[in-house]
Design an enzyme around this catalytic site. Sequence first.
Site, mmCIF file in Angstrom:
data_model
loop_
_atom_site.group_PDB
_atom_site.id
_atom_site.type_symbol
_atom_site.label_atom_id
_atom_site.label_comp_id
_atom_site.label_asym_id
_atom_site.label_seq_id
_atom_site.Cartn_x
_atom_site.Cartn_y
_atom_site.Cartn_z
ATOM 1 N N CYS A 207 -10.087 51.996 -7.050
ATOM 2 C CA CYS A 207 -8.914 52.776 -7.445
ATOM 3 C C CYS A 207 -9.193 53.305 -8.850
ATOM 4 C CB CYS A 207 -7.639 51.921 -7.383
ATOM 5 S SG CYS A 207 -7.668 50.487 -8.474
ATOM 6 N N LYS A 208 -8.226 53.304 -9.721
ATOM 7 C CA LYS A 208 -8.464 53.772 -11.084
ATOM 8 C C LYS A 208 -8.957 52.640 -11.981
ATOM 9 C CE LYS A 208 -6.376 56.236 -14.944
ATOM 10 N NZ LYS A 208 -5.168 56.875 -15.462
#
Length: 165
Positions: free
Chosen positions: A128-129
């Site tokens: 994800c981030k």
Amino acid sequence: MFTTRFAAFASPRLFRLPCRFIQFEKTPQTVTTQQSTTNFPKRNFSSKMAEDKVVLYDDVLTYKDRKDVLLIDVRDPHELQETGQIPASINIPLADLSNVLQNTSAADFQSKYGRELPDKNANLVFSCKMGGRANKGMEAALKLGFTNAKFYKGSWLEWSTKQQS
């Protein structure tokens, strides 16, 4: 049993709370808390990261070129448009992940993501981030019976930083 005293301004009363008794004494206006020393089993909170399920940057460098590993970015599509994504990863937003892995036919998965629908023994790596949603994606996959699910702890922020240097 142990007793703790706290200053309080209250009339004499006795309250029963879960595993705790609070007694208000009129003189000298204190609150006495008595707790039992019952040993409850420790909880295994899912937000804690299992070391054997963590994938590092060097691992992802080799995984992106392997067909037997499916890299799944669980960010929303607008986030990918702003930042980019790890090469060879596919995007399945976290909100859709369980539904896609459970209910998508092999043909639909192939046409939408350009990869084969993973079986329960497939090597899945979530990103994800920053790693939090990747961990949740891995947990969702494990709950669905995917035995080789892992997550990239550094995710996009680590990837993009190390690729620029």
